[in-house]
Design an enzyme around this catalytic site. Structure first.
Site, PDB file in Angstrom:
ATOM      1  N   GLU A   1       2.237  -3.679  -5.810  1.00 59.87           N
ATOM      2  CA  GLU A   1       1.148  -4.661  -5.835  1.00 59.87           C
ATOM      3  C   GLU A   1      -0.031  -4.093  -6.613  1.00 59.87           C
ATOM      4  O   GLU A   1      -0.372  -2.927  -6.488  1.00 59.87           O
ATOM      5  CB  GLU A   1       0.740  -4.988  -4.396  1.00 59.87           C
ATOM      6  CG  GLU A   1      -0.156  -6.196  -4.266  1.00 59.87           C
ATOM      7  CD  GLU A   1      -0.385  -6.563  -2.806  1.00 59.87           C
ATOM      8  OE1 GLU A   1      -1.439  -6.199  -2.260  1.00 59.87           O
ATOM      9  OE2 GLU A   1       0.508  -7.175  -2.220  1.00 59.87           O
TER      10      GLU A   1
ATOM     11  N   LYS B   1       5.946  10.954  -5.441  1.00 61.85           N
ATOM     12  CA  LYS B   1       7.105  10.452  -6.185  1.00 61.85           C
ATOM     13  C   LYS B   1       8.267  10.165  -5.240  1.00 61.85           C
ATOM     14  O   LYS B   1       9.060   9.256  -5.473  1.00 61.85           O
ATOM     15  CB  LYS B   1       7.518  11.480  -7.237  1.00 61.85           C
ATOM     16  CG  LYS B   1       6.748  11.392  -8.539  1.00 61.85           C
ATOM     17  CD  LYS B   1       7.526  12.077  -9.652  1.00 61.85           C
ATOM     18  CE  LYS B   1       6.692  12.117 -10.912  1.00 61.85           C
ATOM     19  NZ  LYS B   1       5.587  13.096 -10.814  1.00 61.85           N
TER      20      LYS B   1
ATOM     21  N   ARG C   1       2.471  17.873  -4.090  1.00 62.43           N
ATOM     22  CA  ARG C   1       3.660  18.623  -3.679  1.00 62.43           C
ATOM     23  C   ARG C   1       4.937  17.809  -3.900  1.00 62.43           C
ATOM     24  O   ARG C   1       5.995  18.170  -3.407  1.00 62.43           O
ATOM     25  CB  ARG C   1       3.539  19.029  -2.211  1.00 62.43           C
ATOM     26  CG  ARG C   1       2.461  20.087  -1.974  1.00 62.43           C
ATOM     27  CD  ARG C   1       2.091  20.234  -0.511  1.00 62.43           C
ATOM     28  NE  ARG C   1       3.214  20.578   0.337  1.00 62.43           N
ATOM     29  CZ  ARG C   1       3.123  20.761   1.656  1.00 62.43           C
ATOM     30  NH1 ARG C   1       1.945  20.640   2.260  1.00 62.43           N
ATOM     31  NH2 ARG C   1       4.190  21.059   2.366  1.00 62.43           N
TER      32      ARG C   1
ATOM     33  N   THR D   1      -0.087   9.146   0.185  1.00 63.50           N
ATOM     34  CA  THR D   1       0.271  10.483   0.661  1.00 63.50           C
ATOM     35  C   THR D   1      -1.003  11.098   1.216  1.00 63.50           C
ATOM     36  O   THR D   1      -2.027  11.126   0.529  1.00 63.50           O
ATOM     37  CB  THR D   1       0.818  11.357  -0.485  1.00 63.50           C
ATOM     38  OG1 THR D   1       1.923  10.695  -1.096  1.00 63.50           O
ATOM     39  CG2 THR D   1       1.272  12.707   0.048  1.00 63.50           C
TER      40      THR D   1
ATOM     41  N   TYR E   1       5.504  14.675  -2.877  1.00 65.69           N
ATOM     42  CA  TYR E   1       5.788  13.653  -1.868  1.00 65.69           C
ATOM     43  C   TYR E   1       5.477  12.241  -2.370  1.00 65.69           C
ATOM     44  O   TYR E   1       6.106  11.277  -1.940  1.00 65.69           O
ATOM     45  CB  TYR E   1       5.000  13.939  -0.594  1.00 65.69           C
ATOM     46  CG  TYR E   1       5.494  15.140   0.177  1.00 65.69           C
ATOM     47  CD1 TYR E   1       6.775  15.163   0.716  1.00 65.69           C
ATOM     48  CD2 TYR E   1       4.687  16.261   0.360  1.00 65.69           C
ATOM     49  CE1 TYR E   1       7.238  16.268   1.421  1.00 65.69           C
ATOM     50  CE2 TYR E   1       5.141  17.365   1.064  1.00 65.69           C
ATOM     51  CZ  TYR E   1       6.419  17.366   1.591  1.00 65.69           C
ATOM     52  OH  TYR E   1       6.879  18.453   2.283  1.00 65.69           O
TER      53      TYR E   1
ATOM     54  N   CYS F   1       0.858  -1.194   0.000  1.00 63.62           N
ATOM     55  CA  CYS F   1       0.000   0.000   0.000  1.00 63.62           C
ATOM     56  C   CYS F   1       0.887   1.234   0.000  1.00 63.62           C
ATOM     57  O   CYS F   1       1.967   1.225   0.601  1.00 63.62           O
ATOM     58  CB  CYS F   1      -0.892   0.034   1.236  1.00 63.62           C
ATOM     59  SG  CYS F   1      -2.183  -1.210   1.266  1.00 63.62           S
TER      60      CYS F   1
END
Length: 521
Positions: free
Chosen positions: A411, A391, A387, A380, A389, A377
């Site tokens: 998954e 990536k 913003r 963000t 985060y 899982c």
């Protein structure tokens, strides 16, 4: 619109247009299904799901937003036996009777359908193999650029719900079925144009298919994948009105199995450090005087600037892990919640200030994955979305895979937002590799799919599917080529200029463990 609402009884399963605001704040009347009804202070409220919209847009509406003139009543179905031997049925939607020959799905189709996992580069059929269609990943929107302007559109067909693109055979060109394997050398040719390059994949003498038995449909039996077989009217509805987490108030998108007595509260309070849920602000304040945590439990394995990552063992920190899963389920629909967190590791990203380490997002992974999953899982939290985060979380998961000496893949199925983030990350990472290739002693630089996979730790099937998604693979004069146009190069450079947050491998202090040798976790 609801003048005759009192005279007509609306029941669960009815469909009718409902007034809502779109992204441009304009009024629109999409078709919606009534999932539930309730009465508050003498006013009737209706819980609606907008057909062909994501479930996170579901909401309670008043009668004045309903278009009663176009009301569609559910058609009755024969009662079907349930597992315990009792009969049971739910009011069906108007279209349900027309789909009797098709296996029923209890879930309304979300806004973006999860795509199948990455598939390898399919072989172009020879003149004797025209009946076999090459399988490509389903893409909702084409990329904003084309690799070759002179390409003709490729027809598509649908078989068993899977979109397939048919590539016509080239007369007079006979080649082996398994061309374009991952071990082939890729040659890079620089054109006269300053920002153009072509990558050549010559037909192999003897290559292996890179599919390795990859299924063409999303795998629904993963460690945290919800198989939707236990969906009912309760789990289809949001049950938490609002969550207060530190300085943020969050509106949940989906159902989460918090205790029943907490679902009637206007606000659910969470301690932002241990994630314990409390029913009132007073209880939270009293808890904070006793809670000594100012960061997630576990080991801090990365810190650069104000960004830190903590590794949390689902067995050693069971309460925190379960509370994290409950919070995450409010914003993840494609995964199910397991209270047995022992087989999982959780990597929590935080932002530091004078008050402590505040949770930004997290991803979980299996301690032992038989299918090379490096993420189960990933989330963000809404206040930190858009913003960079997301990536950063993805990049960190692949940095861990590099230290472990493995290639990894998330998954399946991915959520719509997760798919967008992964597609973007894979595209930028692979284009970065291709654009950094330099000529060697006047010779064209060479690289294979496997080498790209080893450098990035991205599984080779994801590498190939990304090249297909970007529409870079073509067949030209007996060779497979990847063409990097000026549009692609310019778009990539602009995207990388906006990407300020990156993982610094030097700041990572991580030692992988061999979980297979441990009798107990």
């Amino acid at each position: 619109m609801a003048d005759n609402c009192s005279s007509v009884e609306i029941v669960e399963g009815c469909r009718l247009p409902v007034l809502r605001k779109n992204q441009e704040h304009e009024d629109e009347w999409p078709l919606a299904e009534i999932l539930s009804l309730k009465e508050v202070s003498g006013r009737k409220l209706f819980y609606v799901h907008y057909i062909d919209f994501n479930k996170r847009l579901d909401e309670w509406v008043t009668a004045d937003r309903l278009d009663m003139k176009k009301l569609q009543f559910p058609k009755k179905e024969a009662k079907t036996p349930t597992k315990n031997g009792l009969s049971g049925s739910r009011p069906s939607s108007p279209e349900r009777a027309e789909r009797e020959v098709v296996p029923k799905r209890k879930e309304v189709v979300p806004l973006v359908t999860p795509v199948p996992p990455a598939t390898p580069v399919p072989a172009l059929p020879s003149s004797t193999e025209t009946s076999q269609a090459a399988v490509f990943p389903v893409v909702r929107e084409p990329p904003p650029f084309k690799a070759r302007e002179d390409l003709e559109p490729i027809p598509t067909v649908t078989t068993n719900g899977t979109a397939r693109r048919l590539i016509p055979p080239q007369p007079g060109r006979k080649r082996k079925a398994n061309c374009g394997g991952p071990d082939e050398m890729i040659k890079v040719l620089q054109y006269n144009k300053p920002q153009s390059a072509a990558v050549f994949l010559p037909p192999p003498e003897d290559s292996q298919d890179s599919s390795d038995g990859i299924p063409t449909a999303p795998r629904m039996t993963g460690s945290l994948v919800s198989d939707r077989s236990h969906d009912d009217i309760i789990t289809r509805m949001k049950n938490i009105e609002c969550i207060e987490l530190g300085r943020h108030r969050l509106k949940p998108w989906y159902f989460s199995p918090y205790p029943q007595e907490l679902t009637t509260l206007p606000i659910l309070y969470l301690c932002e450090f241990c994630l314990k849920y409390l029913k009132s602000l007073k209880c939270l304040q009293r808890h904070l005087t006793k809670c000594n945590l100012r960061h997630p439990p576990g080991n801090e394995i990365y810190r650069k600037g104000t960004i830190s990552f903590f590794e949390i063992d689902g067995r050693k920190n069971k309460n925190y892990s379960q509370n994290l899963c409950l919070l995450a389920k409010c914003f993840l629909d494609h995964k199910t919640l397991y209270y047995d967190t022992d087989p999982f590791l959780f990597y929590v990203m935080t932002e530091y200030d004078s008050k402590g380490f505040h949770i930004v997002g997290y991803f979980s992974k299996e301690k032992e994955s038989t299918e090379d999953y490096n993420v189960a899982c990933i989330l963000t939290l809404p206040p930190y979305q858009r913003r960079g985060y997301g990536k950063l979380l993805i990049e960190f998961s692949y940095e861990l895979s590099k230290v472990e000496g493995k290639t990894g893949t998330p998954e399946k199925p991915l959520s719509d937002l997760g798919l967008l983030s992964y597609r973007s990350y894979w595209s930028q990472t692979i284009l970065e590799i291709l654009m950094d290739l330099k000529p060697d002693n006047g010779e064209r630089p060479q690289i294979t799919i496997n080498e790209i996979s080893e450098i990035t730790s991205v599984k080779k099937e994801d590498v190939i599917s990304t090249l297909q998604y970007l529409n870079l693979i073509n067949y030209y004069k007996g060779q497979y080529i990847l063409t990097l146009s000026e549009e692609i190069v310019d778009g990539h450079e602009k995207a990388m200029q906006k990407r300020h947050l990156r993982i610094d491998p030097k700041c990572l202090h991580f030692t992988p463990k061999d979980w297979s040798k441990r009798g107990k976790w």
